[in-house]
Design a protein around this motif. Structure first.
Motif, PDB file in Angstrom:
ATOM      1  N   UNK A 183      75.416  24.832  76.793  1.00  0.00           N
ATOM      2  CA  UNK A 183      76.388  24.005  76.058  1.00  0.00           C
ATOM      3  C   UNK A 183      76.056  23.834  74.582  1.00  0.00           C
ATOM      4  N   UNK A 184      74.792  24.043  74.210  1.00  0.00           N
ATOM      5  CA  UNK A 184      74.357  23.813  72.828  1.00  0.00           C
ATOM      6  C   UNK A 184      74.026  25.110  72.105  1.00  0.00           C
ATOM      7  N   UNK A 185      74.502  26.229  72.662  1.00  0.00           N
ATOM      8  CA  UNK A 185      74.263  27.522  72.027  1.00  0.00           C
ATOM      9  C   UNK A 185      73.335  28.391  72.854  1.00  0.00           C
ATOM     10  N   UNK A 186      73.475  29.695  72.671  1.00  0.00           N
ATOM     11  CA  UNK A 186      72.734  30.652  73.479  1.00  0.00           C
ATOM     12  C   UNK A 186      71.243  30.654  73.251  1.00  0.00           C
ATOM     13  N   UNK A 187      70.764  30.154  72.074  1.00  0.00           N
ATOM     14  CA  UNK A 187      69.328  30.154  71.817  1.00  0.00           C
ATOM     15  C   UNK A 187      68.767  28.729  71.736  1.00  0.00           C
ATOM     16  N   UNK A 188      69.550  27.761  72.226  1.00  0.00           N
ATOM     17  CA  UNK A 188      69.078  26.371  72.190  1.00  0.00           C
ATOM     18  C   UNK A 188      67.809  26.188  73.014  1.00  0.00           C
ATOM     19  N   UNK A 189      67.664  27.000  74.063  1.00  0.00           N
ATOM     20  CA  UNK A 189      66.458  26.869  74.887  1.00  0.00           C
ATOM     21  C   UNK A 189      65.197  27.203  74.102  1.00  0.00           C
ATOM     22  N   UNK A 190      65.342  28.058  73.065  1.00  0.00           N
ATOM     23  CA  UNK A 190      64.185  28.351  72.212  1.00  0.00           C
ATOM     24  C   UNK A 190      63.770  27.119  71.413  1.00  0.00           C
ATOM     25  N   UNK A 191      64.770  26.362  70.961  1.00  0.00           N
ATOM     26  CA  UNK A 191      64.479  25.169  70.171  1.00  0.00           C
ATOM     27  C   UNK A 191      63.767  24.096  70.977  1.00  0.00           C
ATOM     28  N   UNK A 192      63.926  24.138  72.313  1.00  0.00           N
ATOM     29  CA  UNK A 192      63.275  23.138  73.168  1.00  0.00           C
ATOM     30  C   UNK A 192      61.848  23.528  73.532  1.00  0.00           C
ATOM     31  N   UNK A 193      61.459  24.783  73.264  1.00  0.00           N
ATOM     32  CA  UNK A 193      60.132  25.248  73.672  1.00  0.00           C
ATOM     33  C   UNK A 193      58.996  24.440  73.044  1.00  0.00           C
ATOM     34  N   UNK A 194      59.043  24.129  71.730  1.00  0.00           N
ATOM     35  CA  UNK A 194      57.941  23.333  71.169  1.00  0.00           C
ATOM     36  C   UNK A 194      57.741  22.002  71.884  1.00  0.00           C
ATOM     37  N   UNK A 195      58.849  21.315  72.220  1.00  0.00           N
ATOM     38  CA  UNK A 195      58.748  20.041  72.931  1.00  0.00           C
ATOM     39  C   UNK A 195      58.143  20.236  74.306  1.00  0.00           C
ATOM     40  N   UNK A 196      58.598  21.247  75.025  1.00  0.00           N
ATOM     41  CA  UNK A 196      58.080  21.511  76.375  1.00  0.00           C
ATOM     42  C   UNK A 196      56.628  21.946  76.319  1.00  0.00           C
ATOM     43  N   UNK A 197      56.309  22.822  75.369  1.00  0.00           N
ATOM     44  CA  UNK A 197      54.938  23.319  75.262  1.00  0.00           C
ATOM     45  C   UNK A 197      53.979  22.189  74.937  1.00  0.00           C
ATOM     46  N   UNK A 198      54.420  21.261  74.081  1.00  0.00           N
ATOM     47  CA  UNK A 198      53.583  20.108  73.759  1.00  0.00           C
ATOM     48  C   UNK A 198      53.310  19.280  75.008  1.00  0.00           C
TER      49      UNK A 198
END
Length: 459
Positions: free
Chosen positions: A210-225
């Motif tokens: 829903x937030x774009x095809x590469x939005x999951x990349x933007x969430x990686x830093x939060x998840x990795x932290x």
């Protein structure tokens, strides 16, 4: 080099390890059960129970891809940790192995970067713990912070075994909470009187992306932290009776276990609750439980989150004290910190110093929230990426067998950095982290110029 190795060693001019009589051994009282739970407890914290709301709101349902890729990064980095621990000479943490493989300057920078990440995290966790207890404890907020940190420092000063036991039970609470949530979630999906609209919860608010095809990349830093901390187990394993075997076992399994815990629980959250109704900074687990009127959910989740923050405090204080102790032994930190209590086999001054700095960090949240505290918190994302990359580079430098794993890890980490550049708020954090890295590097260059370069631990 494999097998049992003495912790207090130096490298002779010929490259042969020898006992360093000036540095007594650390204790060897941790057991495999301690190290297993330390490895899980170090990464299952408030970042999962609360921070996952931010990741969900950043990526929507595609956040599952963020967790898969982040879990793969953690798995590969753990493999690198195992390899450098088993194949680099001499006993020591991965910071010492980075120094051996890449040189004194990268070792200096990696050590201080890791220490800053964890003392900042300690300060944040002290604030979080005090916030949870403040409604129930009739004391000033600052007093609660001091009491919490004093208790956790006392635990670390008693003995290594006490640290292991406390962390074992803290981690057990978190693991049990996730298992209980999974059980309740499966019950709600399978036998709840009112059918759960799973398809609508996942796809009914903009689809899978829903937030774009590469939005999951933007969430990686939060998840990795939120997954950071598995390396603590490799530090703790050095104080067990069979470090090499324990390191190999833990690094092989911890990332897979974590991926199962994270993916299963987040998938259930997405199935049971519309992703768009999450609130940043509020536990999505609690929102699910409250929606279905699970009794005592709020109280239970508060206890779990408190145990998660205390567990992070316990582990972080342990890790920072051991790393700064090693750094002091080789001259990268003040020599006063390498003094050890001979009977307890504890680096007590390193523990007290780390606790003191953590308290100062928490104080900056009150006295300088927009400058000093904001700067420290902003550096953590870039710093975590940096020392993970150093771990991978150290492994690639030490030997080339199965080098493709290292290159995949670097590629994924580079992708996470790219995601930080794409996202405006993390772009500023990355820039702050780069500035801080430059400052630490300059400090390392000055230190090497003044003191000269030593090939091993300082004698």
């Amino acid at each position: 080099m494999t097998g049992h190795r003495n912790q207090s060693t130096i490298l002779t001019p010929s490259g042969i390890e020898a006992i360093d009589p000036k540095n007594p051994q650390l204790a060897q009282s941790l057991r495999p059960r301690h190290i297993t739970m330390i490895s899980l407890g170090g990464v299952i914290g408030a970042g999962l129970f609360i921070g996952s709301s931010g990741a969900i709101l950043t990526a929507g349902p595609s956040v599952l891809l963020s967790y898969v890729l982040s879990g793969l990064i953690v798995f590969l980095v753990n493999m690198m940790l195992r390899d450098i621990a088993l194949h680099a000479p001499g006993r020591g943490s991965f910071i010492s192995q980075i120094r051996y493989a890449l040189g004194p300057l990268p070792g200096f920078v990696a050590g201080w970067v890791y220490w800053v990440v964890w003392v900042t995290t300690l300060g944040v966790e002290v604030i979080a713990s005090a916030s949870l207890l403040a409604p129930y404890v009739p004391l000033p907020y600052s007093v609660i912070e001091i009491i919490i940190l004093s208790i956790m420092t006392g635990i670390n000063l008693l003995s290594v075994k006490n640290y292991g036991e406390f962390e074992y039970w803290f981690a057990m609470i978190k693991v049990a909470a996730i298992c209980l949530f999974v059980g309740v979630g499966c019950y709600l999906l399978g036998t709840h009187p009112i059918p759960v609209p799973v398809r609508d919860n996942i796809f009914g608010h903009g689809g899978l992306f829903p937030l774009g095809g590469i939005a999951f990349l933007a969430a990686i830093p939060t998840v990795l932290f939120s997954m950071t901390g598995s390396e603590i187990a490799t530090i703790a394993a050095l104080e067990s009776d069979n470090p090499d075997q324990n390191i190999a076992k833990i690094t092989r399994t911890v990332a897979l276990r974590l991926l199962v815990f994270y993916l299963t629980s987040i998938l259930l959250v997405l199935c049971l609750f519309p992703w768009s109704e999450n609130v940043r900074g509020f536990s999505p687990f609690l929102m699910v439980l409250d929606q279905f009127h699970i009794p005592y959910a709020s109280m239970g989740m508060s206890i779990v989150i408190l145990s998660a923050t205390l567990s992070t405090l316990n582990s972080g204080l342990y890790a920072t004290s051991r790393v700064v102790y090693e750094m002091a032994r080789r001259g990268d930190a003040p020599s006063i910190l390498c003094t050890m209590a001979p009977n307890a086999h504890l680096p007590r001054r390193a523990v007290l110093a780390s606790a003191g700095v953590a308290l100062l960090v928490s104080a900056t949240a009150i006295f300088s929230p927009g400058i000093v505290f904001a700067f420290l918190v902003a550096t953590t994302g870039a710093f975590i990426m940096f020392y993970n990359m150093m771990i991978v580079c150290a492994r690639l430098k030490l030997y080339q067998t199965s080098a493709w794993k290292g290159w995949i890890a670097l590629l994924l980490l580079a992708g996470a950095l790219l995601a930080m550049v794409i996202k405006p708020e993390t772009r500023n954090e990355l820039a702050t982290g780069v500035v801080a890295l430059i400052l630490i590097t300059l400090g390392g260059l000055i230190k090497l110029r003044i003191n000269g370069v030593a090939s091993g631990f300082k004698e």
